[in-house]
Design an enzyme around this catalytic site. Sequence first.
Site, PDB file in Angstrom:
ATOM      1  N   GLU A  34       0.870  -1.161   0.000  1.00  0.00           N
ATOM      2  CA  GLU A  34       0.000   0.000   0.000  1.00  0.00           C
ATOM      3  C   GLU A  34       0.917   1.223   0.000  1.00  0.00           C
ATOM      4  O   GLU A  34       1.812   1.313   0.845  1.00  0.00           O
ATOM      5  CB  GLU A  34      -0.882   0.000   1.256  1.00  0.00           C
ATOM      6  CG  GLU A  34      -1.853   1.148   1.213  1.00  0.00           C
ATOM      7  CD  GLU A  34      -2.772   1.233   2.436  1.00  0.00           C
ATOM      8  OE1 GLU A  34      -2.685   0.372   3.322  1.00  0.00           O
ATOM      9  OE2 GLU A  34      -3.562   2.193   2.463  1.00  0.00           O
ATOM     10  N   ARG A 259       4.969 -12.806   9.647  1.00  0.00           N
ATOM     11  CA  ARG A 259       5.720 -11.605   9.322  1.00  0.00           C
ATOM     12  C   ARG A 259       7.045 -11.560  10.049  1.00  0.00           C
ATOM     13  O   ARG A 259       7.257 -12.221  11.064  1.00  0.00           O
ATOM     14  CB  ARG A 259       4.912 -10.328   9.534  1.00  0.00           C
ATOM     15  CG  ARG A 259       4.248 -10.121  10.827  1.00  0.00           C
ATOM     16  CD  ARG A 259       3.623  -8.711  10.939  1.00  0.00           C
ATOM     17  NE  ARG A 259       2.651  -8.365   9.914  1.00  0.00           N
ATOM     18  CZ  ARG A 259       2.672  -7.228   9.204  1.00  0.00           C
ATOM     19  NH1 ARG A 259       3.604  -6.325   9.384  1.00  0.00           N
ATOM     20  NH2 ARG A 259       1.753  -6.970   8.326  1.00  0.00           N
ATOM     21  N   LYS A 269       4.722   0.837   9.029  1.00  0.00           N
ATOM     22  CA  LYS A 269       4.800   2.094   8.290  1.00  0.00           C
ATOM     23  C   LYS A 269       4.153   3.226   9.082  1.00  0.00           C
ATOM     24  O   LYS A 269       4.619   4.349   9.075  1.00  0.00           O
ATOM     25  CB  LYS A 269       4.075   1.945   6.946  1.00  0.00           C
ATOM     26  CG  LYS A 269       4.963   1.413   5.842  1.00  0.00           C
ATOM     27  CD  LYS A 269       4.183   1.311   4.535  1.00  0.00           C
ATOM     28  CE  LYS A 269       3.351   0.065   4.499  1.00  0.00           C
ATOM     29  NZ  LYS A 269       2.524  -0.086   3.311  1.00  0.00           N
TER      30      LYS A 269
HETATM   31  P1  ATP Z   1       2.726  -1.963   7.647  1.00  0.00           P
HETATM   32  O1  ATP Z   1       1.862  -2.251   8.830  1.00  0.00           O
HETATM   33  O2  ATP Z   1       4.158  -1.760   7.990  1.00  0.00           O
HETATM   34  O3  ATP Z   1       2.156  -0.873   6.794  1.00  0.00           O
HETATM   35  P2  ATP Z   1       1.520  -3.735   5.833  1.00  0.00           P
HETATM   36  O4  ATP Z   1       1.419  -5.212   5.884  1.00  0.00           O
HETATM   37  O5  ATP Z   1       0.287  -2.947   6.068  1.00  0.00           O
HETATM   38  O6  ATP Z   1       2.675  -3.286   6.785  1.00  0.00           O
HETATM   39  P3  ATP Z   1       1.620  -3.462   3.000  1.00  0.00           P
HETATM   40  O7  ATP Z   1       2.069  -2.301   2.212  1.00  0.00           O
HETATM   41  O8  ATP Z   1       0.199  -3.811   2.981  1.00  0.00           O
HETATM   42  O9  ATP Z   1       2.138  -3.232   4.486  1.00  0.00           O
HETATM   43  O10 ATP Z   1       2.506  -4.727   2.666  1.00  0.00           O
HETATM   44  C1  ATP Z   1       2.916  -5.195   1.409  1.00  0.00           C
HETATM   45  C2  ATP Z   1       3.327  -6.625   1.577  1.00  0.00           C
HETATM   46  O11 ATP Z   1       4.404  -6.748   2.488  1.00  0.00           O
HETATM   47  C3  ATP Z   1       2.172  -7.444   2.141  1.00  0.00           C
HETATM   48  O12 ATP Z   1       2.044  -8.630   1.397  1.00  0.00           O
HETATM   49  C4  ATP Z   1       2.579  -7.693   3.563  1.00  0.00           C
HETATM   50  O13 ATP Z   1       2.059  -8.895   4.046  1.00  0.00           O
HETATM   51  C5  ATP Z   1       4.104  -7.703   3.484  1.00  0.00           C
HETATM   52  N1  ATP Z   1       4.711  -7.323   4.763  1.00  0.00           N
HETATM   53  C6  ATP Z   1       4.526  -6.181   5.453  1.00  0.00           C
HETATM   54  N2  ATP Z   1       5.200  -6.204   6.610  1.00  0.00           N
HETATM   55  C7  ATP Z   1       5.837  -7.395   6.670  1.00  0.00           C
HETATM   56  C8  ATP Z   1       6.693  -8.031   7.622  1.00  0.00           C
HETATM   57  N3  ATP Z   1       7.039  -7.438   8.766  1.00  0.00           N
HETATM   58  N4  ATP Z   1       7.156  -9.267   7.335  1.00  0.00           N
HETATM   59  C9  ATP Z   1       6.828  -9.859   6.184  1.00  0.00           C
HETATM   60  N5  ATP Z   1       6.033  -9.333   5.252  1.00  0.00           N
HETATM   61  C10 ATP Z   1       5.524  -8.110   5.478  1.00  0.00           C
HETATM   62 MG    MG Z   2      -1.011  -1.627   5.669  1.00  0.00          MG
END
Ligand code: ATP
Ligand code: MG
Length: 549
Positions: A34, A259, A269
């Site tokens: 995102e 994760r 983020k």
């Molecule tokens: P954040 O909470 O940091 O924004 P998110 O999962 O909301 O993380 P996205 O932009 O939706 O962030 O993530 C893109 C991809 O990266 C998704 O498939 C997500 O599952 C993966 N991802 C995000 N954080 C991790 C992590 N700590 N370990 C492994 N994969 C991750």
């Molecule tokens: Mg997110």
Amino acid sequence: MGNENHSSNFIKSIMTEDLERGQYDEVITRFPPEPNGYLHIGHAKSVVLNFGLADEFKGKTNLRFDDTNPLKEDREFVDAIKEDVKWLGYDWDGLFFASDYFDEMYERAVLLIKKGLAYVEDLSVDEIREYRGTLIEPGKESPSRSRSVEENLTLFEKMKNGEFKDGEKVLRAKIDMASPNINMRDPVIYRISHTTHHHTGNKWCIYPMYAFAHPLEDAIEGVSHSICTTEFEDQRPLYNWVVENCEVEANPKQIEFARLNLTQTVMSKRKLKQLVDNDIVDGWDDPRMPTISGLRRRGYTPEAIRTFCYEVGVSKGNSVVDKQMLEHFVREDLKLKAPRTMAILKPLKVVITNYPEGQTEMLEAENNPEKPEMGKREIPFSREIYIEQEDFMENPPKKYFRLFPGNEVRLKHAYFIKCEDVIKDEEGHIIEIHCTYDPETKSGTGFTGRKVKGTIHWVDASQAKPAEFRLYEPLIQEEEDEEKDFLENINPQSLEVLKGYVEPNMEKAQPQDKYQFFRHGYFNVDPKDTNREHLVFNHIVSLKSSFKL
Ligand code: ATP
Ligand code: MG
């Protein structure tokens, strides 16, 4: 990517089986960030997994911006994410925006309404929650649930045309209010938000919810394996429901993995954005940040990050990885890549009183004794040099083998020197040290006359280049405490700035060049603040650690 050892994991096994059974012709994955912030090391794990697996199966990987929430998303993040994925070493096959599928998603929602599988809801968010029930109690059906298809179509069109305010109506899937899985109790699939979208502008005022949008995005792109993190495990039945009922051609399969969490590391983020917005750090690429851009500016290499992601492995169970493991891999990577050189971080002047005034000689040193191909360099040596303040003590404790009055040490690549005198100012602060050197002891001449216990590094005072050194400590002091606002846990001493000197040939150092400074560890030439007049080095990692793989 050629250099990783591809260990086996459960996702790879699923893919192998699916291909053998002929369920899919090829492996197609996607990395779906995102664009609401910069990528962090957790995302790197997902990048490496998605691109790495597709590479192994000679398949494809799309970079898809999951931009269905206009409020938090921005173009800046789109560009940064592209740069980071490239820097990690990956090329995407397709570059897509989920928002490009808004028309198709709308049509699928209309299709669900026509099939009697979706309805427009009048209840408020709070009421919907109330009606939803709990883990032990079934939900209650809303009065809106029995609306006719015609009425739903009209209302949904009005939602689209902007005739309602934010929150006034939502579209829900009609599944099962008594399902043991709460996600299946008529989840909301469209909401109203009168917000300008970074990609579609003001075209839409209704936006699909993640749980509805994501499976459609995967299906539209023909993704075979949709890899996500374990918090989405409970949403898998809904994912499959959407794929089945929306009459899409492809049949993507959702697979969850745990994760990545790292000790002493903020990995969200949203929180990282708070650090940036509150000026606690110098932007998303501050070298203390666990973002890809921060790690890059700190001096981490894509190779080290990829190897780390492979070695951490893939599992279903959540765990916290010691961040020393990441440090271990950058140290391993730089060991044979980074030239060695001497830098003085906290200078103390030494005058070699028996060395001829006005004379300079050039000494030879190997750039990397572990890799002779890296060649040699010349280092000037003359009557005045700088050493580290900590390499001299007037009243040393036992077992201190460096410089103190009357003691002799070896200067790396040069001569033995002996401390003869300590010069102080009126207040008793040490200004400089006077030593004598022994010309017989020149490095490389095979001198065996006597031994000294300490070897210290130095730079020539008249020719050394001034430099700034930035040393880092973790941004957060202790492990995260869920109860406490993480901003209260910020380490006020996470950055230390020192002014010292480097060897004169460092004049040619370019942004992002990496060096091993004798005894101090690995440093990166800061790409933002370095210029012709001002050299800045970021500390990447120390030379040794107690970490064992
Ligand atoms: P954040 O909470 O940091 O924004 P998110 O999962 O909301 O993380 P996205 O932009 O939706 O962030 O993530 C893109 C991809 O990266 C998704 O498939 C997500 O599952 C993966 N991802 C995000 N954080 C991790 C992590 N700590 N370990 C492994 N994969 C991750
Ligand atoms: Mg997110």
